[in-house]
Design a protein around this motif. Structure first.
Motif, PDB file in Angstrom:
ATOM      1  N   ASP A 183     -12.461 -66.807 -32.222  1.00 17.02           N
ATOM      2  CA  ASP A 183     -12.414 -65.814 -33.305  1.00 17.02           C
ATOM      3  C   ASP A 183     -13.317 -64.623 -32.981  1.00 17.02           C
ATOM      4  OD1 ASP A 183     -10.813 -66.931 -35.697  1.00 17.02           O
ATOM      5  OD2 ASP A 183     -11.967 -68.639 -34.997  1.00 17.02           O
TER       6      ASP A 183
ATOM      7  N   LYS B 287     -12.271 -60.610 -32.757  1.00 17.34           N
ATOM      8  CA  LYS B 287     -12.937 -59.583 -33.573  1.00 17.34           C
ATOM      9  C   LYS B 287     -13.491 -58.473 -32.674  1.00 17.34           C
ATOM     10  CE  LYS B 287     -12.828 -61.389 -37.801  1.00 17.34           C
ATOM     11  NZ  LYS B 287     -12.275 -60.731 -38.978  1.00 17.34           N
TER      12      LYS B 287
ATOM     13  N   HIS C 116      -8.141 -71.289 -32.738  1.00 15.26           N
ATOM     14  CA  HIS C 116      -9.544 -71.199 -33.168  1.00 15.26           C
ATOM     15  C   HIS C 116     -10.466 -72.136 -32.396  1.00 15.26           C
ATOM     16  CE1 HIS C 116      -8.453 -68.885 -36.809  1.00 15.26           C
ATOM     17  NE2 HIS C 116      -7.376 -69.633 -36.791  1.00 15.26           N
TER      18      HIS C 116
ATOM     19  N   PHE D  60     -14.593 -66.819 -40.611  1.00 14.22           N
ATOM     20  CA  PHE D  60     -13.363 -66.216 -40.085  1.00 14.22           C
ATOM     21  C   PHE D  60     -12.105 -66.562 -40.873  1.00 14.22           C
ATOM     22  CE2 PHE D  60     -16.205 -66.598 -36.297  1.00 14.22           C
ATOM     23  CZ  PHE D  60     -16.473 -65.243 -36.189  1.00 14.22           C
TER      24      PHE D  60
END
Lengths: 440, 364
Positions: free
Chosen positions: A397, A401, B60, B106
């Motif tokens: 993640d 970003k 993830h 997130f």
């Protein structure tokens, strides 16, 4: 304390060993030349003060050979609050640092296999495997490791250390102090800090018993003062890379961070980083960069890949990529302002809850974003380290970003900090090439 | 064989929702059931579930994160948890710590996220810390639910859980007298993961009514690990004319807590969890774990221990070599196998289990 042990310690370490090491350092410093095969065509000459890194580490491990029976010995985790032990006169050994040394000397695999042969899974942390392997086989590139009288494990870097130190406690049959630090999802709560403080206070009694003496609070304050000073200098060294070109690569930082990890609280460490800072400032004045052609400036996230530091450093430098900021090396400096010399225990309780590894994935992203801005970075390499889940979870993640919200090229590089079986040169090269193309 | 109708998770969620209860999806392992119940929240645990397609979690989580966490996240991302009102992530290990953090930073679920830090050692300070942590969660839940249940009500819920723990222990002790296959036994036992206490209690009591005086004449095994998934492992053991006599599993026996002593409800829950059975995620010593497993074997007629590990579960890995050695010294044989909860049992594993059971049978 045995008289024989003490004589051996004084002669072999204090007199002969130390003198010989210091003599060698002086000689090397005077006739300083970069190490053989150093790629001066693409890299700046290695730091001259680096000879002192070798000296500090050589003395540390040499002392370890003769220290048993002379000083109490503690084995500790890298993020452990060592100030109390230091003030009590312990010789402190960091199995993680020893593991890193084994990795850099390319003997970690052979030693890890000793643990694997005894049933330790290949899927547990490679530092732990290296350390358990060294414990079981006595193999080490430093000659001999002293047996611990005390184990200190702090969970502010991972939970793995807790199980690992249980294994050590079982093997060595010595007391184990656990400093359990609640994970900080956003901000630490009052009861989190109070909990750590109580554990620190309780640890004093156990440590005093092993050391056979009482803790002097003035000595503790002095250790905290030196620890804070060294961490501040280290932070200054890292921040020097905001200059262009950046004077010291992260790969150099990986090597020269050994004293801040295992010798913080010592006056020599403060002197050392002070000298290093002078040399770095000299480089800045003369416009010397860590690499000759600094085309791109990049961040490194997670632990080093110890057995491939040179390979990575040279491959990236050949392509004009200077790796100049790191969340990992930063971790040993960023908390320095939190240490309060007048309130050592209270401030230690707070400081040791807040390392980056004990904080949320969002905090790490923020740290990286700040670094990208402050160091004017073009990209980030996120080492997805099989052996370090707390550091690695969240990177997928974080990478997105960085890429989508900050417009920074970001690469997830799968490897392992100490196990070379998780690293394929050509595959890594092609991943890095693709990353470089992203930056262009 | 018993004919017990056990509702599914889905049925329970729908029924409890229709009664106005909130539902909490709870990730492994330790958490205070009582505290959620007093707020009229029904905890429903998420142990994977097995055989989940983990593609969505792969965006993830790296491949070296265990399948319990991978599946748990995928299950959420696939929308199966849309119905729940809260997500609870206890800090059981580095991977679950990461999951909680990814959720918060997130994924940002629409549901309330509750994280719980569980202290690692067994002492007074840790009970005190956990009690404070529980008070923090109490505040979070009271803000969410809009009311503050009193200590008396919380104590009632605690005592209900304590009674159920006693009953579960009785169920274990009666294992050899129950006409149940290992799969049936664990299906009943694991329904506690999502059933309200009264329903779970009545199922256990019903099953216990069928306990006979005659004991099962089969080879008993202690099963240790996180969870018995895929459940085929239980069938493989039963097929060898053996059975799981008792377990040292995170989803089962390791959460059968003893009675608390404190008159303060938060401290009492904390005492129960901190002083509960040893568990790698709590960092208990080798001796504590060995003594516990040995006591389980002694309590039953179990002849051997199978460590059934989920791949990449680091807390379990570290204990295996030394526990195996200690058990061997105590003349208890053991076998270590590992699997992924999303994969069928490989033939090689089945063969190893069969060979192990044959070996312990011959030697006893």
């Amino acid at each position: 304390m045995g008289v024989k042990d003490k004589i051996k310690y004084i002669f072999s370490y204090k007199i002969a060993g130390k003198l010989l090491i210091e003599y060698n350092t002086k000689k090397t410093f005077k006739n300083f030349k970069p190490p053989k095969n150093w790629r001066t065509d693409i890299l700046a000459p290695s730091l001259r003060t680096g000879v002192y890194t070798k000296e500090i580490i050589a003395k540390h491990y040499l002392e370890g050979r003769y220290v048993s029976g002379v000083k109490p010995v503690a084995w500790v985790t890298s993020g452990a609050p060592i100030e109390i032990l230091k003030a009590l006169g312990f010789y402190i050994l960091y199995p993680e640092n020893h593991g890193a040394l084994c990795g850099a000397r390319k003997v970690a695999l052979e030693i890890s296999e000793e643990a694997e042969k005894k049933g330790y899974s290949i899927d547990i942390c490679s530092y732990a495997r290296t350390d358990i392997g060294a414990t079981l086989s006595k193999k080490t590139p430093v000659g001999k490791l002293p047996k611990p009288d005390l184990l200190l494990c702090c969970t502010n870097i991972c939970q793995t250390v807790l199980y690992w130190y249980r294994v050590l406690a079982e093997y060595y049959k010595v007391p184990l102090i656990v400093i359990d630090t609640p994970f900080v999802y956003d901000e630490a709560k009052e009861h989190d800090i109070e909990y750590v403080k109580k554990q620190l206070e309780a640890s004093i009694e156990v440590s005093e018993k092993v050391a056979g003496k009482s803790l002097s609070f003035s000595k503790l304050k002095e250790v905290v003062r030196l620890s804070k000073m060294a961490a501040e200098l280290w932070l200054e060294i890292m921040n020097a890379n905001k200059n262009k070109p950046a004077p010291i690569s992260v790969f150099d930082q990986f090597i020269h961070m050994a004293p801040i990890v295992e010798k913080r609280g010592d006056p020599e460490t403060v002197d050392f980083y002070s000298k290093m800072l002078d040399e770095i400032n000299e480089r800045i004045k003369n416009g010397i960069g860590a690499i000759k052609n600094e085309r791109k400036r990049v961040l490194w996230d997670n632990l080093p890949i110890w057995y491939k530091i040179r390979f990575l450093s040279e491959f990236l430098a050949e392509n004009g990529v200077s790796v100049i900021a790191s969340t990992y090396t930063n971790a040993w400096g960023e908390l320095a302002p939190m240490m309060d010399i007048e309130r050592p225990i209270e401030s230690m309780a707070k400081t040791y809850v807040y390392p980056i590894l004990n904080r949320g994935t969002g905090h790490k992203l923020k740290t990286m974003e700040t670094m990208v801005k402050e160091f004017d970075l073009d990209g980030a390499i996120l080492h997805s380290d099989r052996s370090c889940k707390p550091y690695s979870v969240g990177q997928m993640d974080q990478r997105l970003k960085l890429l989508n919200e900050l417009g920074v090229a970001a690469l997830l590089l799968e490897a392992d900090h100490n196990d070379p079986r998780a690293f394929a040169d050509e595959q890594i090269k092609s991943r890095l090439k693709a990353f470089m193309e992203m930056m262009d | 064989m018993l004919h017990v109708k056990i509702p599914t998770r889905k049925e329970v969620i729908e029924e409890e929702k229709s009664k106005g209860k909130r539902i909490a999806a709870v990730y492994p392992i330790h958490y205070p059931r009582e505290l959620f119940r007093v707020f009229n929240i029904q905890p429903v645990e998420v142990w994977g579930p097995p055989k989940t397609d983990t593609k969505k979690a792969n965006a993830h989580l790296q491949s070296y994160i265990c399948s319990v966490v991978q599946s748990g996240l995928s299950f959420y991302l696939e929308g199966y948890l849309d119905i729940v009102d809260l997500i609870v992530v206890p800090h059981s290990c580095d991977s679950l710590q990461g999951l909680g953090s990814i959720f918060k930073d997130f994924i940002k679920p629409k549901q309330e996220l509750v994280t719980i830090y569980l202290p690692r050692e067994k002492n007074k300070e840790n009970v005190e810390f956990l009690a404070n942590e529980l008070k923090r969660i109490y505040k979070q839940l009271s803000q969410l639910c809009g009311f503050e249940p009193d200590d008396e009500k919380l104590m009632e819920e605690i005592k209900t859980e304590e009674k159920i723990d006693k009953l579960v222990f009785k169920f274990y002790k009666s294992r050899e007298n129950l006409p149940l296959s290992s799969r049936e036994f664990y299906t009943i036992l694991r329904s506690r993961e999502y059933l309200p206490p009264d329903k779970f209690k009545s199922i256990l009591e019903y099953a216990l009514l069928h306990a006979s005086k005659g004991k099962l004449k089969k080879t008993g095994i202690v099963l240790s690990g996180l969870l018995p998934e895929p459940m085929d492992i239980l069938d493989v053991i039963d097929d060898m004319d053996a059975f799981v006599a008792i377990d040292d599993m995170a989803c089962c026996m390791r959460r059968v807590y003893g009675e608390g002593h404190s008159s303060d409800p938060f401290e009492r829950i904390a005492e129960r969890i901190v002083n509960g059975p040893p568990d790698p995620t709590k960092g208990n010593s080798f001796d504590e774990r060995f003594e516990f497993i040995k006591s389980l074997a002694d309590l039953t007629s179990a002849k051997g221990v199978i460590f059934y590990n989920v791949k990449f579960c680091e807390p379990e890995y570290f204990y295996h070599p030394i526990l195996k050695e200690k058990l061997s010294k105590a003349q208890i044989r053991s076998l270590i196998i590992e699997n992924d909860i999303n994969e069928p049992l490989p033939q090689q594993t089945i063969t190893r289990i069969k060979a192990f059971i044959e070996m312990i049978r011959e030697s006893s």
